[in-house]
Design an enzyme around this catalytic site. Structure first.
Site, mmCIF file in Angstrom:
data_model
loop_
_atom_site.group_PDB
_atom_site.id
_atom_site.type_symbol
_atom_site.label_atom_id
_atom_site.label_comp_id
_atom_site.label_asym_id
_atom_site.label_seq_id
_atom_site.Cartn_x
_atom_site.Cartn_y
_atom_site.Cartn_z
ATOM 1 N N ARG A 125 -0.107 14.445 14.542
ATOM 2 C CA ARG A 125 -0.754 14.218 13.037
ATOM 3 C C ARG A 125 0.082 13.059 13.491
ATOM 4 N NH1 ARG A 125 2.934 16.342 9.698
ATOM 5 N NH2 ARG A 125 4.405 14.102 9.621
ATOM 6 N N GLU A 144 3.942 6.786 14.198
ATOM 7 C CA GLU A 144 4.917 7.330 14.841
ATOM 8 C C GLU A 144 3.161 8.416 15.208
ATOM 9 O OE1 GLU A 144 8.141 8.644 14.062
ATOM 10 O OE2 GLU A 144 7.572 10.483 12.429
ATOM 11 N N ASN A 146 3.134 12.195 16.234
ATOM 12 C CA ASN A 146 3.524 13.895 16.046
ATOM 13 C C ASN A 146 3.249 14.289 16.906
ATOM 14 O OD1 ASN A 146 6.422 13.455 13.565
ATOM 15 N ND2 ASN A 146 4.028 12.411 12.418
ATOM 16 N N SER A 151 3.898 19.044 10.824
ATOM 17 C CA SER A 151 4.468 19.736 9.898
ATOM 18 C C SER A 151 3.514 19.769 8.112
ATOM 19 C CB SER A 151 5.686 20.271 8.829
ATOM 20 O OG SER A 151 6.389 18.985 8.838
ATOM 21 N N LYS A 266 9.277 8.412 21.186
ATOM 22 C CA LYS A 266 8.652 6.671 20.821
ATOM 23 C C LYS A 266 8.929 5.877 21.765
ATOM 24 C CE LYS A 266 9.677 8.474 16.337
ATOM 25 N NZ LYS A 266 10.224 10.021 16.533
ATOM 26 N N LYS A 325 14.828 2.688 16.031
ATOM 27 C CA LYS A 325 13.885 4.343 15.870
ATOM 28 C C LYS A 325 14.400 5.082 17.404
ATOM 29 C CE LYS A 325 9.936 5.015 14.153
ATOM 30 N NZ LYS A 325 8.395 4.713 13.734
ATOM 31 N N GLU A 329 12.402 13.138 16.009
ATOM 32 C CA GLU A 329 11.369 14.003 15.313
ATOM 33 C C GLU A 329 12.298 14.924 13.854
ATOM 34 O OE1 GLU A 329 8.863 13.164 15.168
ATOM 35 O OE2 GLU A 329 8.844 12.459 17.784
ATOM 36 N N GLY A 330 12.187 15.282 12.194
ATOM 37 C CA GLY A 330 12.215 15.419 11.680
ATOM 38 C C GLY A 330 12.964 14.848 9.841
ATOM 39 N N ARG A 411 2.069 11.825 2.146
ATOM 40 C CA ARG A 411 3.658 11.965 1.276
ATOM 41 C C ARG A 411 3.871 10.037 0.635
ATOM 42 N NH1 ARG A 411 6.318 13.081 6.968
ATOM 43 N NH2 ARG A 411 4.517 12.080 7.318
#
Length: 435
Positions: A125, A144, A146, A151, A266, A325, A329-330, A411
């Protein structure tokens, strides 16, 4: 439709009624999360946070994001197959970042004994924000990529997987986002594809490889391993690291395999922005390179040396222009403003700084919307959005047999929050309204 939202936003009573109707619909549709109080049980659930209205997204940027996704799929796959590039790019990072170093140790061990799997599955993603160019035109800028546990494909678009096989879903024991995962499981079951949910601990205790490196769990051969765990240091102990190595050593299709997870770091993202790197990884594809580069924001290495020193000096001189950064992740890991300044001051003479990258801060235009959360009042706040495009590819040996974009995730969060996702309680689920 879009022009009528203004009247709703001004009428508090109407907002409350619309919100009640929207929440009921979300519950009926299965847009759910487990609660923070009971993250391991579905006895008590609530709706996943979402916007009351779909948010306006420039249709040209939505189309651009879809068009470039297959290029990003190609790029991630190319990076994952380029051992020399991964080792050179991550050499400074793994000296100071133990998590990335442990992942890389598994990668080297698997390379040494020979990669068993012949089919490679990526579910990525790529996330973007929107800002204005100097001439006022809208621009798409990547935040970024993913490559592991990308998710909300289930709750956002119910994206089905494409393989018929017994799928092992590696999940956490206490998982609030279980309904996003269940949506994917249900789509697979509708296609007569069985899914079993297990933890790393289960793999360690009951998993085994036969002489052909086929993976077995509870006496059943596993064709595909889908990771929804294993993307943060806190999700590993020694037993879990051993389980990850066992999975990677198998010939089962991993989504993602260890190289693809490393391709999403990253540091790799920063290195890809260097002049000439895309051309080496994607030779004879100038159009793809141009589409990819058009989405890149400014990315800067913090390795020891003149280049890293200059990047730190610029960030300390103008901290509001940058984001620091780490290789994580998360959500909720990035550093801004004074916190970034303090961290850079602490790290500027240390090798540990190589475990971070510096990125120019994207400045999206805020807009008004109503963010619905359990237990929170219904009110209009200033928001910004982050668009994610899901991509899937399948490679058989060296042949790419599938490369597709398979949906999107929008989002939205209040402008008061600098970082954080839906499960973290900052952003909410949204839908684009192309304009």
């Amino acid at each position: 439709m879009a022009s009528s939202w203004g009247s709703f936003l001004q009428d508090e009573q109407q907002l409350e009624e619309l919100a009640r109707q929207a929440v009921d619909r979300a519950l009926a549709e299965g847009v759910l999360l487990r609660t923070t109080q009971e993250p391991s049980s579905s006895d008590v659930v609530s709706y996943a946070p979402f916007t009351l209205f779909p948010s306006l997204v420039p249709s040209a940027l939505l189309e651009q994001a879809y068009a470039v996704q297959m290029d990003f799929n190609l790029l991630v796959d190319a990076v994952s197959q380029n051992a020399a590039f991964l080792e050179q790019t991550l050499s400074s990072t793994i000296k100071r970042d133990t998590f990335t170093a442990r992942l890389f140790d598994i990668y080297k061990q698997v390379l040494k004994e020979g990669i068993a799997q012949t089919v490679f599955l990526g579910l990525n993603r790529s996330d973007y924000m929107f800002q204005r160019n100097a001439d006022g035109s809208p621009a798409l800028k990547q935040i970024e990529i993913n490559t592991v546990s990308a998710s909300f494909g289930g709750l956002a678009s119910r994206t089905p997987a494409v393989h018929r096989a017994l799928v092992l879903l590696i999940a956490q024991e206490k998982e609030r986002n279980v309904f996003d995962q269940r949506a994917i499981e249900n789509e697979l079951l509708a296609r007569n594809i069985r899914v079993i949910r297990r933890r790393f601990e289960d793999v360690s205790e009951k998993g085994s490889l036969d002489q052909d490196r086929k993976l077995f769990l509870d006496g059943q051969e596993i064709a595909v391993v889908y990771f929804r765990d294993g993307y943060m240091p806190s999700q590993y102990n020694q037993q879990n690291w051993e389980a990850r190595l066992l999975l990677e050593r198998s010939c089962s299709v991993k989504c993602p395999d260890i190289a693809t997870q490393l391709a999403g770091t990253k540091k790799v993202q920063q290195e890809l922005s260097r002049v000439g790197v895309l051309e080496v990884l994607l030779p004879d594809q100038p159009e793809a390179v141009a589409r990819l580069r058009a989405t890149f924001a400014g990315l800067y290495s913090l390795d020891l040396g003149e280049e890293g020193d200059q990047a730190i000096a610029e960030a300390l001189a103008a901290p509001n222009r940058f984001v620091l950064k780490p290789q994580r992740e998360g959500g909720g890991n990035n550093l801004y403003g004074e916190e970034m300044v303090q961290t850079l001051e602490r790290l500027k003479d240390s090798e540990e700084r190589a475990s971070y990258i510096l990125m120019e801060k994207i400045e999206p235009e805020p807009f008004g919307n109503c963010l619905l959360r359990p237990g929170c009042p219904v009110r209009v706040v200033q928001c910004i959005s982050e668009l994610g495009i899901f991509g899937v590819y399948v490679r058989q040996g060296k042949t790419l047999v599938m490369n597709k974009h398979v949906g999107h995730l929008l989002r939205t969060k209040a402008t008061e929050h600098a970082d954080g996702g839906v499960v973290a309680g900052v952003a909410v689920l949204d839908n684009p309204y192309p304009v």
